[in-house]
Every structure is written in C-alpha cells, then in structure tokens.
Scaffold this motif. Structure first.
Motif, PDB file in Angstrom:
ATOM      1  N   VAL A 183      20.063  22.096   3.064  1.00  0.00           N
ATOM      2  CA  VAL A 183      19.689  23.508   3.005  1.00  0.00           C
ATOM      3  C   VAL A 183      19.363  23.943   1.576  1.00  0.00           C
ATOM      4  CG1 VAL A 183      20.433  25.873   3.496  1.00  0.00           C
ATOM      5  CG2 VAL A 183      21.076  24.008   5.052  1.00  0.00           C
ATOM      6  N   PHE A 184      20.241  23.586   0.635  1.00  0.00           N
ATOM      7  CA  PHE A 184      20.052  24.060  -0.737  1.00  0.00           C
ATOM      8  C   PHE A 184      19.592  22.978  -1.704  1.00  0.00           C
ATOM      9  CE2 PHE A 184      23.105  27.020   1.207  1.00  0.00           C
ATOM     10  CZ  PHE A 184      22.413  28.193   1.020  1.00  0.00           C
ATOM     11  N   ASP A 242      18.506  20.342  -8.136  1.00  0.00           N
ATOM     12  CA  ASP A 242      18.844  21.293  -9.194  1.00  0.00           C
ATOM     13  C   ASP A 242      19.623  20.612 -10.306  1.00  0.00           C
ATOM     14  OD1 ASP A 242      17.638  23.513  -8.132  1.00  0.00           O
ATOM     15  OD2 ASP A 242      19.447  24.741  -8.057  1.00  0.00           O
ATOM     16  N   TRP A 243      20.654  19.849  -9.903  1.00  0.00           N
ATOM     17  CA  TRP A 243      21.511  19.216 -10.904  1.00  0.00           C
ATOM     18  C   TRP A 243      20.709  18.277 -11.819  1.00  0.00           C
ATOM     19  CZ3 TRP A 243      25.583  17.487  -6.714  1.00  0.00           C
ATOM     20  CH2 TRP A 243      26.241  18.625  -6.246  1.00  0.00           C
ATOM     21  N   LEU A 272      24.330  18.399 -16.389  1.00  0.00           N
ATOM     22  CA  LEU A 272      24.799  17.829 -15.130  1.00  0.00           C
ATOM     23  C   LEU A 272      24.085  16.548 -14.730  1.00  0.00           C
ATOM     24  CD1 LEU A 272      25.067  21.070 -12.927  1.00  0.00           C
ATOM     25  CD2 LEU A 272      26.932  19.874 -14.095  1.00  0.00           C
ATOM     26  N   ALA A 273      22.899  16.330 -15.270  1.00  0.00           N
ATOM     27  CA  ALA A 273      22.038  15.250 -14.778  1.00  0.00           C
ATOM     28  C   ALA A 273      22.709  13.884 -14.823  1.00  0.00           C
ATOM     29  CB  ALA A 273      20.734  15.225 -15.581  1.00  0.00           C
ATOM     30  N   GLN A 295      25.157  28.159  -6.308  1.00  0.00           N
ATOM     31  CA  GLN A 295      23.926  27.595  -6.862  1.00  0.00           C
ATOM     32  C   GLN A 295      23.337  28.511  -7.932  1.00  0.00           C
ATOM     33  OE1 GLN A 295      20.460  27.229  -4.190  1.00  0.00           O
ATOM     34  NE2 GLN A 295      20.165  25.161  -5.005  1.00  0.00           N
ATOM     35  N   GLN A 296      23.403  29.813  -7.704  1.00  0.00           N
ATOM     36  CA  GLN A 296      22.909  30.752  -8.719  1.00  0.00           C
ATOM     37  C   GLN A 296      23.777  30.691  -9.977  1.00  0.00           C
ATOM     38  OE1 GLN A 296      19.985  31.880  -7.862  1.00  0.00           O
ATOM     39  NE2 GLN A 296      20.397  31.062  -5.807  1.00  0.00           N
ATOM     40  N   LEU A 297      25.094  30.546  -9.796  1.00  0.00           N
ATOM     41  CA  LEU A 297      25.980  30.405 -10.959  1.00  0.00           C
ATOM     42  C   LEU A 297      25.636  29.158 -11.759  1.00  0.00           C
ATOM     43  CD1 LEU A 297      29.361  31.470  -9.348  1.00  0.00           C
ATOM     44  CD2 LEU A 297      28.381  32.496 -11.408  1.00  0.00           C
TER      45      LEU A 297
END
Length: 593
Positions: free
Chosen positions: A18-19, A24-25, A31-32, A370-372
C-alpha cells in the motif's frame, strides 16, 4: 481473554504494497544503508514474538495485581521488571532513538507497528518504554551535548527510563499558570521546587534511574506560557564517570487509584529543591516539550488502535465459538441445538465496524508514520516541508480519532460478549478501562479538536488543510479505479464538502468567537472519517489485483465496501452540526443548565 496474535500479514501488506515504504527508505541517505523490507520483516517477526509470548500473557495478571506504593517506593506487578529488562536488552526501548547514542534509529512507518503490538499486548506495560521514547526525542533535539552524552545512551538502551512532568493540581491544559519554580545555582544548574501530578512512570522499580523532563518557571519568567522553561531532573544524580551518585530531592508522594491501566504507576512527584539542568533556551520550554507531546500524541492514538485490535480478536473468537440462538433458515446449523453468534446481523455489524476501524486505523498510523519519515529523513526540501505540514495537521486527528474509535471498538467487543464482557473472567472489560484514558491524557480529545480546527486550519486560513486535500484528489484522479467508481465518487464528494465547510467556518469565525470551540470535535471526526475512507480506498485498489495470489485480501475488499456503505455515511450527520455553529450551545444561561 483470547491469545493475542500479531496481524503480520496486514502489517506487511501495508508496508510493502500500500505505502511501498521500502522505496522511500532507499531515497533517504540516513536509512538507505540500514533499512530494507527484509530487515523490516525480521524486525516485525521478532517484535511479534515479544508481544505474543512475553508481554500479552502477563497483561491480565498485572492488571489484577496493579502497582503498589509504600514508604515512597512503587513496586510494579510480578513479571514486569523481568519483561522490561528483556525488552531493553533486545534494544526495543530505543527503537526510534538516534543510533549515535545506541538507538536502532528505525523509521516511524515501521515503529508504529511495533508500538501497536506492544499496546495490544498490554497498554499499561507499553507506557514505560513509550514515555522514554518521547523523552529521548526531546533531549536529542533540544539538549546540550553534555546532557545528551550523559543521558541518551542510558535512555536509549532502556537502562534508565524517562517521564514528562507538566501537570499540576491547578494547571492541566492551561500550563501557563504552573507554579513550579527553578532557582539558578552558581554551577549552572537549577534547584526545582514544586509538585507535579499524573506523572506516568514517575516512580517504579524497573530501572535504577528515572530521568524527568520538568516544566518550571525561572525567577525572571514572563507571565503565561511564554515564561515556561524545560529542565532535566534525574532521580539519582550522575557522577562524572557515568555512575549513579546521591538521590536527588525528588520523591513520589502518592500514586493514583485509577479506572484502568492499573499496572502503570501514575504518580504525584514532589520536587524539593531537586537539582536540574536547563534543556534548550530559557522560557522556551513549552515548544521543546511539544516535541515530546506530539510524539506521544501519535503514540496515544496507537494505544487506542492497539486496544481496538485486541478487542476485535477477542470478540471474533468468542462470536465464532459461542452457540446462541438461531439465524435465518439459510444460516442454521441443524446438527447443533443453536447457531454461533456469527449468524446474527447485529453481531456481524459490530465485528465489521471493529475490523474497519482497526485496519483503517493501522493504515492511517502507517501513513502518518511515512510522513514523519519524509519530514525527518528526506533530502528533498520541498517534500520534507510538505510532509511536515501533513504531520502537523494530522497529529491531533491521529490522537483523537484513533482513541475515539478505539473506545468504540472495545465497547463493541464488550457488547459481543454480552454479560461475559462485563465480568472480569474474560478480560474484555480491562480493554474498555485501559483504552478510556487515551481520550483524556496528552491533551483531551476536545483539545486536539481545537488544535486541529482553531490553530491548524482556521489559524492558517485553510492552507494547512491543502496538502491532505491534494493527496486525496491526486490519488483518486491518478489511480486505476475500475470497479470502485462509486467509492471514488463518494470520497471526492466528501472531500469537496470538507473543503467547502472549512471555507464557511473560516468566514463565520470572524464574527463568532465561540464557533471554533463549538464545532471542533465534529470537524475532527469529519476529517477522521474521510481520512479512513482514503486509507480504505488505497488498500482496496492495491488488494483487488492480488486476490488470486493472496486469498485473505478478499476480506480486505469486502471490508472496504462495508466502510463506504455503513461507516462513511456518518459524515452526513456531522456536516449539519458543523454548519449550525454555536448558537444552540450558547442559548442557555448558566442557571438554566
């Protein structure tokens, strides 16, 4: 109470499908190199084991025993100290803490699921590491290097715990009138005087030291909230070599005897000249403390979600096993003397309402998480600022709507149990009691609604609402919505009505000083139901093509339909209440109540 089972498949579905948080990460330098979906899956699996086998089995016994207070000492229930130490040894207290100080540094979109597990397993137990996480974040962002180097490694490891000390007997929401004082000492520290109440984890036997973050006023403080400063006050002073020194002048005067969360120590703390150190700038304590409070507000919302999730599991198991009454001819099991509760339409209504709130809330907490992450770790300035604006808007919604629906879900679960839900034997009544506080602390839900409508929406002339409206419309317009045209149309219609109602409120508020206070709760619920509709549409559109490979997603699609048909129509009653404004509330004179 039924054994708690972590909904791993649903959590993975949200993160992966879903997300798509893994993508993103990989775009976030911090975070990568440390986070991918395989790592996330391993973390969820390990956290699930702790929640299911360590924390949850002790929940009811801990509630029955509660905390005890004698001669200034608070003792937690049997098993709590051992379970907490095992949690700390695994690094689970500092899951989101800065890795520079020994934390895991997990993204929030992942940690919200761990928090839900812990809350579903035992809300009272979850409060001890939960408050510590907020203290860690506040100190990391606002503390001096000396304070951070001294305290953060011990907090992140879970060797010490943290609190936040705001409330006084005469000052709850109105912190500007606190009386706690801070007197400067010649060595740069301060002597803190005052009494704080309702301090979660203010005294206990889980760890050797407790680090209090305390609001107090300096001698030259201006009046009101602009005169509040923030101080770090340890239970035991810390020597230069990091060892514990003498006991500080802070003590527990009593503990509260509460409706729920019996295993959580809620303390009255007396500061009798206790030695403390300033965090951040003088008279800027409230903005610094809001770092912790906003973090905790999402955490409190997840308490509501966790309680709802446990309630749904309990009620579903009971309804499937309980033989009672007969369904319609088509649903009767003639081999038994009666049918299970599952044949009754009203029982199904309650179960599906719980399911819709739980899975919608889980998606919503992931979305906010996710926004955080984007705001904290993103290297795209525009995207980070937009995410930060969404977090500011949605934090009060996450706290209030997740706890309002959380209480509704625990009460519905109790109703499914009937009389067995009211007695202690089954454990369901504990969930109702434990979740109830979540609507009250960290800012009552009425205050959250005022924050949303008054400060965030009307205060910005509606501009803070724009990112959410844009997100919803972009998703509806850019996705393949084949088979979901009715639901898309309903979501877009209500989004337009939210925008229209907002414009009308902004205009009317100029001439009615009571308007915002009078309709804020209905407005927050309007936003909440629309956000959940957005979440359910996102889940449904992703689930539909995968049903052949993942049959359990059939339930996801059917629950999405249920939400749009049976839950979303609640907004039809909210809009007239918002539009009718404050008049009916202020017709009465005080002596007419």
């Amino acid at each position: 109470m039924a054994d708690y089972r972590v909904p791993r498949a649903d959590m993975q579905f949200l993160l992966n499908d879903v997300f798509n948080v893994g993508a993103d990460w990989q775009q976030m330098p911090a975070l990568a190199d440390m986070m991918d979906m395989d790592t996330a899956t391993a973390i969820i699996d390990e956290a699930a084991k702790l929640a299911e086998t360590l924390v949850a089995p002790n929940s009811r016994a801990a509630d029955e025993q509660g905390v005890t207070f004698k001669d200034g000492v608070v003792t937690t229930p049997a098993g709590y100290k051992e379970n907490y130490q095992q949690l700390a040894e695994g690094g689970w207290v500092g899951v989101t803490a800065n890795p520079d100080f020994g934390g895991m540094g997990l993204p929030k979109s992942l940690s919200v699921h761990y928090e839900e597990m812990l809350c579903a397993a035992d809300i009272a137990f979850s409060l001890y590491p939960g408050l510590t996480s907020g203290a860690i974040m506040t100190l990391d962002l606002h503390g001096s290097d000396e304070l951070k180097n001294t305290y953060l490694p011990k907090l992140a490891s879970g060797e010490w715990t943290g609190t936040m000390c705001l409330t006084e007997s005469h000052a709850g929401t109105d912190l500007g009138i606190i009386r706690s004082k801070a007197e400067p000492d010649s060595d740069g520290s301060f002597h803190i005087h005052g009494t704080k109440i309702f301090i979660t984890g203010g005294e206990h036997d889980l760890v050797d030291n407790i680090v209090h973050l305390v609001l107090a006023k300096l001698p030259d403080a201006p009046a009101g909230s602009k005169g509040i400063s923030l101080f770090l006050v340890p239970k035991f002073l810390v020597n230069e070599d990091g060892s514990l020194g003498e006991r500080n002048a802070v003590s527990c005067g009593s503990i509260e005897h509460k409706m729920g969360i019996h295993a959580s120590a809620t303390c009255v703390l007396n500061f009798d000249g206790a030695k403390g150190w300033l965090i951040g700038d003088p008279h800027r304590g409230l903005p610094a403390m809001f770092t912790m409070m906003n973090y905790e507000r999402l955490g409190v919302g997840i308490q509501g979600l966790g309680g709802a999730a446990r309630s749904y599991q309990n009620a579903l198991e009971y309804a499937q096993d309980r033989i009672q009454g007969r369904g319609a001819k088509a649903t009767q099991n003639h081999k038994k003397e009666a049918d299970s509760l599952m044949v009754h339409g009203d029982v199904r209504r309650m179960l599906l309402t719980m399911k819709a709130f739980v899975e919608g809330g889980r998606a919503f907490s992931t979305y906010v998480g996710q926004q955080l992450d984007r705001a904290k770790f993103g290297d795209n300035v525009e995207q980070s600022q937009r995410a930060d604006a969404l977090v500011a808007l949605l934090t009060p919604v996450a706290k209030a709507f997740l706890t309002d629906t959380g209480l509704e879900a625990t009460i519905l679960g109790q109703q499914v149990f009937g009389g067995h839900g009211y007695v202690r034997e089954w454990g369901q009544e504990q969930l109702v009691r434990d979740v109830r506080i979540a609507q009250i602390y960290e800012g009552t839900n009425g205050i959250q609604a005022l924050d949303l409508l008054g400060r965030k929406v009307v205060g910005s002339q509606g501009s803070n609402l724009t990112p959410l409206l844009e997100d919803i419309r972009a998703f509806c317009n850019d996705s393949d919505t084949t088979g979901w045209k009715v639901e898309v149309a309903a979501l877009l219609k209500h989004t337009d009505r939210l925008e229209g109602a907002t414009r009308e409120l902004i205009e009317k508020a100029r001439g009615d000083e009571n308007l915002v206070n009078s309709v804020a709760v209905e407005y927050l619920h309007l936003v909440g139901y629309i956000c959940f509709a957005y979440m359910w549409l996102r889940m449904a559109l992703v689930a539909a093509p995968q049903v052949g490979e993942k049959p359990h997603l059939r339930s996801k699609i059917k629950t999405a339909k249920f939400y749009f048909e049976r839950i979303l129509p609640r907004v039809e009653g909210l809009l007239p209440a918002i539009q009718n404004g404050s008049k009916a509330l202020f017709e009465h004179e005080e002596d007419e109540f």
